[in-house]
Scaffold this motif. Structure first.
Motif, PDB file in Angstrom:
ATOM      1  N   PRO A 314      36.399 -20.738  94.967  1.00 21.54           N
ATOM      2  CA  PRO A 314      35.256 -19.834  94.847  1.00 21.54           C
ATOM      3  C   PRO A 314      34.243 -20.361  93.828  1.00 21.54           C
ATOM      4  O   PRO A 314      34.563 -21.180  92.960  1.00 21.54           O
ATOM      5  N   PHE A 315      33.033 -19.851  93.943  1.00 20.48           N
ATOM      6  CA  PHE A 315      31.964 -20.385  93.104  1.00 20.48           C
ATOM      7  C   PHE A 315      32.251 -20.181  91.620  1.00 20.48           C
ATOM      8  O   PHE A 315      31.898 -21.032  90.792  1.00 20.48           O
ATOM      9  N   SER A 316      32.859 -19.051  91.258  1.00 22.67           N
ATOM     10  CA  SER A 316      33.142 -18.813  89.840  1.00 22.67           C
ATOM     11  C   SER A 316      34.089 -19.869  89.281  1.00 22.67           C
ATOM     12  O   SER A 316      33.934 -20.314  88.139  1.00 22.67           O
ATOM     13  N   TRP A 317      35.056 -20.297  90.097  1.00 19.44           N
ATOM     14  CA  TRP A 317      35.961 -21.351  89.640  1.00 19.44           C
ATOM     15  C   TRP A 317      35.307 -22.724  89.711  1.00 19.44           C
ATOM     16  O   TRP A 317      35.706 -23.657  89.004  1.00 19.44           O
ATOM     17  N   ALA A 318      34.302 -22.872  90.579  1.00 22.12           N
ATOM     18  CA  ALA A 318      33.563 -24.135  90.609  1.00 22.12           C
ATOM     19  C   ALA A 318      32.840 -24.374  89.295  1.00 22.12           C
ATOM     20  O   ALA A 318      32.742 -25.514  88.823  1.00 22.12           O
ATOM     21  N   VAL A 319      32.339 -23.299  88.687  1.00 23.96           N
ATOM     22  CA  VAL A 319      31.695 -23.443  87.373  1.00 23.96           C
ATOM     23  C   VAL A 319      32.698 -23.958  86.352  1.00 23.96           C
ATOM     24  O   VAL A 319      32.379 -24.819  85.522  1.00 23.96           O
ATOM     25  N   VAL A 320      33.930 -23.444  86.428  1.00 24.57           N
ATOM     26  CA  VAL A 320      34.962 -23.939  85.511  1.00 24.57           C
ATOM     27  C   VAL A 320      35.233 -25.417  85.769  1.00 24.57           C
ATOM     28  O   VAL A 320      35.435 -26.211  84.829  1.00 24.57           O
ATOM     29  N   GLY A 321      35.241 -25.803  87.043  1.00 24.43           N
ATOM     30  CA  GLY A 321      35.465 -27.209  87.354  1.00 24.43           C
ATOM     31  C   GLY A 321      34.379 -28.105  86.788  1.00 24.43           C
ATOM     32  O   GLY A 321      34.664 -29.159  86.189  1.00 24.43           O
ATOM     33  N   TYR A 322      33.120 -27.719  86.995  1.00 22.27           N
ATOM     34  CA  TYR A 322      32.029 -28.502  86.407  1.00 22.27           C
ATOM     35  C   TYR A 322      32.159 -28.566  84.890  1.00 22.27           C
ATOM     36  O   TYR A 322      31.925 -29.618  84.267  1.00 22.27           O
ATOM     37  N   LEU A 323      32.545 -27.436  84.287  1.00 20.86           N
ATOM     38  CA  LEU A 323      32.671 -27.406  82.823  1.00 20.86           C
ATOM     39  C   LEU A 323      33.756 -28.356  82.339  1.00 20.86           C
ATOM     40  O   LEU A 323      33.571 -29.085  81.347  1.00 20.86           O
ATOM     41  N   LEU A 324      34.886 -28.370  83.027  1.00 18.30           N
ATOM     42  CA  LEU A 324      35.967 -29.284  82.618  1.00 18.30           C
ATOM     43  C   LEU A 324      35.576 -30.733  82.825  1.00 18.30           C
ATOM     44  O   LEU A 324      35.928 -31.605  82.017  1.00 18.30           O
ATOM     45  N   CYS A 325      34.836 -31.007  83.908  1.00 17.73           N
ATOM     46  CA  CYS A 325      34.373 -32.383  84.111  1.00 17.73           C
ATOM     47  C   CYS A 325      33.408 -32.807  83.008  1.00 17.73           C
ATOM     48  O   CYS A 325      33.458 -33.951  82.528  1.00 17.73           O
ATOM     49  N   GLY A 326      32.540 -31.886  82.602  1.00 16.31           N
ATOM     50  CA  GLY A 326      31.646 -32.200  81.495  1.00 16.31           C
ATOM     51  C   GLY A 326      32.389 -32.371  80.187  1.00 16.31           C
ATOM     52  O   GLY A 326      32.039 -33.225  79.356  1.00 16.31           O
ATOM     53  N   ALA A 327      33.445 -31.563  80.001  1.00 18.33           N
ATOM     54  CA  ALA A 327      34.232 -31.692  78.770  1.00 18.33           C
ATOM     55  C   ALA A 327      34.943 -33.030  78.699  1.00 18.33           C
ATOM     56  O   ALA A 327      35.184 -33.569  77.602  1.00 18.33           O
ATOM     57  N   ALA A 328      35.292 -33.588  79.857  1.00 27.09           N
ATOM     58  CA  ALA A 328      35.973 -34.883  79.856  1.00 27.09           C
ATOM     59  C   ALA A 328      35.097 -35.984  79.283  1.00 27.09           C
ATOM     60  O   ALA A 328      35.612 -37.025  78.848  1.00 27.09           O
TER      61      ALA A 328
END
Length: 832
Positions: A314-328
């Motif tokens: 879902p889109f809300s979890w996609a935001v978390v995915g982008y955030l974790l990729c940026g954190a990497a």
């Protein structure tokens, strides 16, 4: 025995001595000038040259230099020849066909290409540049003529792509052959941007393929910028590399974000990763663009990896995915990269975090401001859940991961705290605190927990933030964080605590029990925090300065005292709210609630007497006194209750006036409140003769004033006699103003005249001002009808004339005062 001379004699002696000193000084100055003439050799006399005859005026300097004129002429000539060639080729020339025109144009082009070499041998560089530029234009026209003559059926886009490739290669070879020309190589670089994109469009390729064409073009531009020696060509290649590469990454990013499946997102994702690799390579090899290249690389890699995950969740979890990729990207801090490249990657990570936080902010705003929208339904019953309690439908299923996003962002800022420069650490710590608080606050609404859980969460977040704000100022905690971090961190924590307190207070209005429990808990928190800050405020001495010259510990102590005063005032406000809620639950009428609220000013006065000169004392007393205004508002509509409230407020003020440090202000306030209470009570009782009630108060009050003046000669007449006189004169004046009979105004006028005369005789300001004012107003009331008649009978020109005379008189007085000041200045100037 000493004989002191008279002033006139002493002045004559002083004038004589001053004249003698002046004469002696003149003699010494004359001697000094003579000695200087003996010691200084005479200067030789240089004959002055005769003036030459007036020369003719110099010729005016030219406004332009010869090189400028030369370049302008060459540029204009080249432009005109290019226009002529275009007209010759495209339109026509005489009866020649396109074949004949092509032959003529080819011949002219060959001559134009060969001419610059001859001109360069003769050092005619500028002319060679102009002819070379014309030759480039002619080659474009040759390509057009070839298309019209030999290949009229060819695909326009495909032919254009091929022609651009041939022209770019030919111009590059021409520029390398005649390396002194500065136009061919930059023109070749610009033309080389077109072949691959145009071939992609001609072949009907997809947007991904078109983006790949742009990216390959950008890589070629980077190679040209790295290995070409000519500066104009390198600059042009650098700009075109950013344009082509940026265009490719934007297209691929849009495709990645809107892809419907992981496979569809993988195609543009591969291009984004390739672009990220190229940008990172540029960041490592080219120091001047290291930061920008690393920033682009980080953002492209984040969009690529997050885009593959987005269609599967879902889109809300996609935001978390982008955030974790940026954190990497923060792992690059320890990578062997240039410092500017590391900063660029960290900035890319910060950009991703900022975008994620902005996405989650609407949920935080709804959790904070939502309870205000349902404040009209006070004590209407417990809602079904947290979302119903805040009354705002934000599409909560799509915001379910907002707390997780905020929490991850807070953790990233906390981890980056130790690696940031000292100037950025306060912002990082404050941001982590605010984001962590917001994550916990929005959790009940995001998960749609129960109403009681939402209220409890609000209280917990308020308590936690308040604990952090207080702990930062405790002596045991000051040595752990850097001193420069404490003000921003503690201020952020306090703002979060107060914001959460206001929100949970509104949220608790759904039921009586919740309201009482919430207000009681907030009262305990505010009081406990204020008491805890007392040690922090007194630990560093008595320095209250908060300027830039104060030490960090002194600034922290000042901030702690400010927080303590604010929390004490909020505790008073919470107490008033709690009392009103309890009275409402008990079913008390408004006028009785007003009497209960008056307990707060009384308690504030007692607490102020206990604290004395403590910094919290005055703010607490003033806030508690403000509850008296609320009591007046609750008692409004019932004059007898208003009179009672005013009298009780006067009692509190009189008790406060017993303290020497509060006596002047509180004493006047008490007197005014008692007088107002008397007036309101007389009005409520429909009293037509107020003197019967006010005189018994005035007489003992004046006796007390006389005794006060005898015991304390420094006591003011306003303190001693003002309250007693005002208690009778002012109500009588109000009654006389609406009285149509003559007896009361006459009696009041006689009494006011007597008071005025006594005040003038004894030089008492209170008697003189009060008596004179009442007498003037009483006389004005009696003479008002006659004044109106006289004014109506006066001619219309008289008021302007009187106004003019008044202005003339004021002007004359002003001028006289200026003359007096001028004469005084001149007299002082003549004095010695």
């Amino acid at each position: 025995m000493e004989n002191v001379p008279r002033p006139a004699e002493e002045l004559a002696v002083l004038d004589h001595e001053l004249a003698r000193i002046d004469a002696r000084r003149a003699q010494l100055l004359a001697r000094r000038s003579y000695l200087l003439t003996l010691l200084t050799p005479p200067r030789p006399v240089v004959p002055r040259p005769q003036r030459a005859p007036a020369a003719r005026p110099a010729a005016r300097a030219p406004e332009t230099s010869p090189p400028s004129v030369q370049n302008a002429l060459l540029a204009l000539g080249g432009v005109l020849l290019a226009i002529a060639a275009i007209a010759f080729t495209v339109v026509s020339w005489g009866s020649m066909g396109i074949g004949g025109r092509s032959a003529v144009l080819g011949t002219v082009t060959a001559a134009a290409l060969a001419t610059p070499a001859l001109l360069l041998r003769r050092a005619l560089t500028s002319t060679a540049e102009a002819v070379g530029a014309l030759a480039l234009v002619l080659t474009v026209l040759d390509a057009y003529a070839l298309y019209r003559v030999a290949l009229p059926d060819a695909d326009p886009l495909g032919y254009t792509a091929a022609a651009c490739a041939v022209l770019a290669a030919g111009w590059a070879a021409y520029g390398l052959l005649l390396d002194r020309l500065r136009t061919p190589l930059p023109a070749a670089v610009l033309t080389a941007q077109l072949p691959l994109p145009l071939w992609a469009l001609a072949a009907g390729a997809s947007q991904v393929t078109f983006s790949w064409a742009l990216l390959v073009t950008a890589v070629a531009d980077i190679a040209i910028a790295r290995w070409t020696k000519q500066e104009p060509a390198r600059s042009v290649a650098g700009v075109t590399a950013w344009v082509a590469g940026g265009w490719a990454l934007l297209i691929a990013g849009g495709l990645s974000v809107t892809a419907g499946s992981p496979l569809d997102a993988a195609r543009p994702g591969a291009l984004l990763l390739a672009g990220a690799g190229v940008a990172l390579l540029v960041a490592v090899r080219v120091p001047g663009v290291a930061f920008a290249g690393a920033l682009v690389a980080g953002l492209a890699a984040t969009v690529a990896t997050g885009g593959v995950l987005r269609p599967s969740v879902p889109f809300s979890w996609a935001v978390v995915g982008y955030l974790l990729c940026g954190a990497a990207l923060l792992a690059a801090v320890r990578a062997p990269l240039p410092r500017a490249a590391v900063h660029g990657l960290c900035t890319a990570a910060g950009t991703v975090v900022t975008v994620a936080v902005v996405w989650a902010l609407p949920s935080v705003a709804a959790a904070l401001l939502g309870p205000v929208s349902v404040v009209d339904d006070i004590w209407s019953g417990a809602p079904g859940g947290a979302r119903e309690a805040i009354g705002i439908d934000l599409g909560w299923p799509a915001m379910a991961t907002a707390p997780l996003v905020l929490l991850i962002s807070a953790g990233l800022l906390a981890l980056a705290y130790g690696r940031l420069p000292a100037s950025a650490r306060p912002a990082a710590l404050s941001g982590a605190t605010a984001l962590g608080w917001a994550a916990v606050l929005v959790l009940p609404s995001a998960l749609d927990l129960g109403y009681a859980t939402a209220v409890a969460t609000g209280l917990v977040t308020t308590a936690g933030a308040l604990t952090l704000a207080v702990y930062a100022h405790l002596p045991s905690a000051r040595r752990r964080p850097a001193p420069e971090v404490l003000p921003e961190f503690s201020t952020t924590a306090l703002v979060c605590a107060l914001t959460g307190a206001g929100s949970v207070s509104m949220l608790s209005l759904a039921t009586e029990t919740t309201t009482h429990v919430t207000l009681g808990a907030l009262l305990a928190l505010f009081c406990g925090a204020a008491v805890a800050l007392n040690a922090a405020g007194t630990d560093t001495g008595t320095d209250t300065g908060a300027g830039t010259e104060a030490s960090p510990s002194a600034r922290a102590a000042f901030l702690a005292r400010s927080f303590q005063a604010l929390l004490a005032c909020l505790a008073v406000v919470t107490t008033v709210a709690l009392l009103c809620a309890l009275c409402a639950s008990a079913g008390l009428p408004r006028e009785h609630v007003a009497l209960v609220v008056l307990a707060v000013p009384a308690a504030g006065a007692l607490l102020g007497a206990r604290l004395r000169r403590h910094p919290v004392a005055l703010p607490t007393e003033l806030t508690a006194a403000g509850a008296g205004l609320l009591a007046l508002g609750l008692a409004a509509g019932r004059p007898e209750n208003v009179a009672l409230v005013l009298a009780l407020c006067g009692v509190v003020a009189a008790g406060t006036a017993l303290r020497p440090d509060r006596r002047p202000a509180a004493g006047y306030l008490a007197a005014a409140l008692f007088v107002l209470a008397t007036w309101v009570r007389l009005y409520a009782s429909d009293v037509a003769t107020p003197e019967a009630y006010t005189l018994p108060v005035t007489v003992p009050a004046l006796v007390v004033g006389v005794l006060r003046r005898r015991g304390d000669p420094e006591a003011s007449s306003w303190t001693a006699y003002g309250p007693g006189l005002a208690a009778t004169l002012l109500p009588s004046l109000a009654a006389a103003w609406g009285d149509t009979h003559w007896l009361r105004p006459l009696a009041l006028g006689i009494a006011a005249l007597a008071v005025t005369l006594v005040g003038a005789r004894l030089r008492l300001q209170a008697l003189l001002v009060l008596g004179g004012a009442v007498l003037a107003l009483d006389t004005l009331h009696e003479l008002a009808p006659y004044i109106v008649q006289v004014v109506g009978a006066l001619p219309r020109w008289l008021p302007p004339a009187l106004a003019g005379l008044l202005l003339l008189a004021v002007g004359a007085t002003y001028e006289r005062r200026l003359n007096d000041a001028r004469r005084l200045r001149e007299s002082l100037g003549r004095m010695r």
